[in-house]
Every structure is written in C-alpha cells, then in structure tokens.
Design a protein around this motif. Structure first.
Motif, PDB file in Angstrom:
ATOM      1  N   ASP A 166       0.808  -1.229   0.142  1.00 56.42           N
ATOM      2  CA  ASP A 166       0.096  -0.165  -0.010  1.00 56.42           C
ATOM      3  C   ASP A 166       0.931   1.228  -0.135  1.00 56.42           C
ATOM      4  OD1 ASP A 166       0.956   0.083   2.702  1.00 56.42           O
ATOM      5  OD2 ASP A 166      -0.670   1.277   3.142  1.00 56.42           O
ATOM      6  N   GLU A 167       2.080   1.053   0.030  1.00 58.05           N
ATOM      7  CA  GLU A 167       3.036   2.333   0.259  1.00 58.05           C
ATOM      8  C   GLU A 167       3.050   3.241  -0.961  1.00 58.05           C
ATOM      9  OE1 GLU A 167       6.656   2.018   2.717  1.00 58.05           O
ATOM     10  OE2 GLU A 167       6.468   0.020   2.183  1.00 58.05           O
ATOM     11  N   GLU A 168       3.416   2.236  -2.288  1.00 64.65           N
ATOM     12  CA  GLU A 168       3.831   3.061  -3.479  1.00 64.65           C
ATOM     13  C   GLU A 168       3.345   1.982  -4.469  1.00 64.65           C
ATOM     14  OE1 GLU A 168       6.167   4.794  -6.646  1.00 64.65           O
ATOM     15  OE2 GLU A 168       6.525   2.749  -5.979  1.00 64.65           O
ATOM     16  N   LYS A 169       3.074   2.615  -5.763  1.00 63.22           N
ATOM     17  CA  LYS A 169       2.442   1.635  -6.874  1.00 63.22           C
ATOM     18  C   LYS A 169       3.662   0.457  -7.282  1.00 63.22           C
ATOM     19  CE  LYS A 169       3.594   5.602 -10.028  1.00 63.22           C
ATOM     20  NZ  LYS A 169       3.090   6.305 -10.982  1.00 63.22           N
ATOM     21  N   ALA A 170       4.995   1.064  -7.327  1.00 65.06           N
ATOM     22  CA  ALA A 170       5.833   0.113  -7.637  1.00 65.06           C
ATOM     23  C   ALA A 170       5.862  -1.084  -6.667  1.00 65.06           C
ATOM     24  CB  ALA A 170       7.224   0.699  -7.702  1.00 65.06           C
ATOM     25  N   ARG A 171       5.775  -0.887  -5.403  1.00 64.97           N
ATOM     26  CA  ARG A 171       5.943  -1.902  -4.206  1.00 64.97           C
ATOM     27  C   ARG A 171       4.759  -2.614  -4.432  1.00 64.97           C
ATOM     28  NH1 ARG A 171       9.001   1.129   0.475  1.00 64.97           N
ATOM     29  NH2 ARG A 171      11.008   0.463  -0.056  1.00 64.97           N
ATOM     30  N   ALA A 172       3.635  -2.276  -5.074  1.00 64.73           N
ATOM     31  CA  ALA A 172       2.178  -2.808  -5.220  1.00 64.73           C
ATOM     32  C   ALA A 172       2.579  -3.943  -5.868  1.00 64.73           C
ATOM     33  CB  ALA A 172       1.106  -1.998  -5.526  1.00 64.73           C
ATOM     34  N   LYS A 173       3.438  -4.168  -6.732  1.00 65.39           N
ATOM     35  CA  LYS A 173       3.764  -5.359  -7.653  1.00 65.39           C
ATOM     36  C   LYS A 173       4.387  -6.349  -7.114  1.00 65.39           C
ATOM     37  CE  LYS A 173       4.035  -2.162 -11.853  1.00 65.39           C
ATOM     38  NZ  LYS A 173       5.134  -1.479 -12.830  1.00 65.39           N
ATOM     39  N   GLU A 174       5.303  -5.972  -6.053  1.00 64.81           N
ATOM     40  CA  GLU A 174       5.992  -7.192  -5.344  1.00 64.81           C
ATOM     41  C   GLU A 174       5.297  -8.495  -4.970  1.00 64.81           C
ATOM     42  OE1 GLU A 174       9.095  -7.520  -5.208  1.00 64.81           O
ATOM     43  OE2 GLU A 174      10.044  -5.588  -4.930  1.00 64.81           O
ATOM     44  N   ARG A 175       6.063  -9.286  -5.019  1.00 63.21           N
ATOM     45  CA  ARG A 175       5.627 -10.709  -4.605  1.00 63.21           C
ATOM     46  C   ARG A 175       6.081 -10.982  -3.075  1.00 63.21           C
ATOM     47  NH1 ARG A 175       4.529 -14.100  -9.002  1.00 63.21           N
ATOM     48  NH2 ARG A 175       3.528 -12.975 -10.588  1.00 63.21           N
ATOM     49  N   PHE A 176       5.614 -11.655  -2.173  1.00 65.18           N
ATOM     50  CA  PHE A 176       6.141 -11.876  -1.062  1.00 65.18           C
ATOM     51  C   PHE A 176       7.759 -12.334  -1.106  1.00 65.18           C
ATOM     52  CE2 PHE A 176       1.907 -13.054   0.400  1.00 65.18           C
ATOM     53  CZ  PHE A 176       1.927 -11.981   1.579  1.00 65.18           C
ATOM     54  N   PHE A 177       8.163 -13.353  -2.286  1.00 65.67           N
ATOM     55  CA  PHE A 177       9.584 -13.641  -2.440  1.00 65.67           C
ATOM     56  C   PHE A 177       9.759 -12.857  -3.531  1.00 65.67           C
ATOM     57  CE2 PHE A 177      10.982 -17.847   0.091  1.00 65.67           C
ATOM     58  CZ  PHE A 177      10.119 -17.363   1.206  1.00 65.67           C
TER      59      PHE A 177
END
Length: 301
Positions: free
Chosen positions: A138-149
């Motif tokens: 929820d921090e930033e749109k690029a971080r919304a693309k991240e998987r757990f791993f």
C-alpha cells in the motif's frame, strides 16, 4: 478496537511469521534490512515472535548513508544490544571514499540512490542470499507489484515481469549462485494495520514518529528537518514547527507533517483520516512518476 479487527491482526501476524519461518528453512544466510523505521522494527518484532524463545536467527543489516536521523541510529544500537543480534552495516560514505559512487551535487542532492551500490556490495561481500524487508504494497505503486519472495538476478536487479508464481502460499526460493531474494513478510499490511499492531503489542519506536518541536524548512511541499546536511539558500526560511514523521529515510529527504499526535492512539486516529500515502512526503519519490520503480529495478530496497 473491535474483536474482528483483533482477529484480523492475528491473521496478518500469522502470515508474516509463516513467511519468516519459510525464509529460515529455504535460505542459508538471510538478514533483516533494518533502517530504524517502524516497518523494519515491526518485522524484527515478528521475527522475535517467530523464533521465541530462541534468539532471532538473522542478522540485522543497515545501509548507513551517513545522513541519518541521530535518533534512528541511537534506537538501532539500543535494539541490537537488547536483542543480542549481529549488526551488519554497509557504509555509503565508504562507497564514496573508494570511488564506487559519486555524490550528487546541488541544493536537492541526496544519498538515497547511492544506497543501491552499497546495498549490493554488502550483499555480495557478506554472501547474503535473502534480504528481508519491511516494504508494504500500500506504500507505493511500484511496491504494489512485489511478491512475498522477490527474485533478484546476479546483478541485484528486479524484473517485475519475471517473478515466481505464489499459489496457495507456496514460495519458490531456488536461485543460482550470485542471485538473491528480497522477502517482504508484511506485504499485505496497511499503514493503519501497522499502527494498530504497534499499539496492541506495545512496541517501542523512535521519538521521531511522535509530534515534537523541530527546526524545519518548507521544501517540495513538505517540512524538511534542518540539519548539518541540508543545503540552504537565501530563499529558505528556518521555522520551528510541531511535527512528526510518517516514514523515515535520510534526514535530507524525509518530510514531516504538522501534527499534535504524540501517542500511538492519536497517530492511529490521524492516519485513519489521511488521504495521502505515507511516502507522499519523501522527496526521493517526487523526482519522477516512476522514481521508486526505477530505483527498484537497479537493486533498491
């Protein structure tokens, strides 16, 4: 706080602890990326819970830019001593001194991007195969693309289109020599979840998160703390304001907000009414629309 929400926090906690235990099972030399900010403190607390009564089996790793809040460094050192864990420090100043990176010039110069080289150099020298971070979607749109791993190649780079599927909470940590993973156990948490959990668990935080008087300068739409590292010109006016910080980075780029919230309870109420992401006061994210994603592709946190 409702009983339902307490149960929801329990679910988030259980998910994060499960992921931390998966990291311990799958990797040889993991570390927790630690900045002294609330999210890295939360991840460290969850790791303590995950392996209690044993000590946390991961070292804490801090990329020290040399432009930190003194309060954050003091908190870091006290926590490391209290937990009895190893602290690995990568120095941006050392990277500058050895010619690995060149310091930015000008009024708005920062050391934020320089952390990438120092981070990757430290991962390589310490043979780290997994770096656990406190980033949330929820921090930033690029971080919304991240998987757990989050897989990183031999150059430490992130390709959002080339990540492992994560079906039914099955995580693939296989990698070739020289590659590594970033793992984000609190990906599904929101800022509100974090504050409610910090309140419930009575977790100590640096004083920076609570409203206090500080000398600041209005720049790029935020109150930037006055410090020995801030480059001022004749247009800058130093004022004393009662502020707090929603997120912590370098002292030169972390903007504060005017606030009267001096307890976690008051902060939670304030956050509930916010309409701007907590990174909205970070000058490094305002450089371009894709500033965070560009840095992440190069190896940023």
């Amino acid at each position: 706080m409702s009983k339902y929400y307490l149960n929801y926090l329990d679910e988030l906690e259980s998910e994060a602890i499960f992921i931390l235990r998966e990291v311990f099972a799958k990797f040889q030399n993991p570390v927790i990326l630690f900045s002294g900010g609330k999210d890295s403190i939360l991840v460290t607390h969850l790791a303590k819970k995950a392996f209690y009564p044993s000590k946390i089996p991961f070292a804490l790793m801090h990329v020290d830019t040399g432009h930190n809040f003194p309060e954050a460094i003091e908190f870091r050192d006290q926590l490391v001593e209290k937990l009895g864990v190893q602290l690995i420090v990568g120095s941006v100043q050392e990277s500058i001194d050895t010619g690995r990176v060149a310091e930015e010039k000008g009024k708005n110069a920062t050391r934020n991007a320089l952390q990438i080289t120092t981070l990757l150099d430290t991962i390589e020298s310490e043979r780290i195969d997994c770096a656990i971070g406190g980033a949330r979607r929820d921090e930033e749109k690029a971080r919304a693309k991240e998987r757990f791993f989050s897989h990183r190649d031999e150059f430490g780079q992130w390709d959002p289109k080339n990540q492992r599927p994560e079906l039914w909470n099955m995580f693939n940590g296989k990698h070739y020599e020289g590659e590594h993973f970033r793992v984000f156990p609190i990906s599904n948490w929101t800022e509100m979840d974090v504050w409610n959990y910090l309140q419930r668990e009575k977790i100590e935080l640096p004083s920076l998160y609570f409203a206090h008087e500080r000398e600041v300068v209005w720049r790029n739409g935020s109150w930037i703390p006055n410090s020995e590292f801030l480059k001022l010109d004749e247009k800058d006016k130093i004022e004393t304001k009662k502020i707090r910080f929603r997120t912590l980075g370098d002292i030169t780029i972390t903007g504060g907000i005017e606030s009267e919230a001096d307890t976690i309870e008051k902060i939670a109420i304030e956050v509930a009414a916010m309409r701007q992401t907590e990174r909205g006061n970070r000058a490094d994210d305002k450089r371009s629309e894709s500033a965070m994603e560009d840095r992440k592709r190069e190896g940023y946190f």
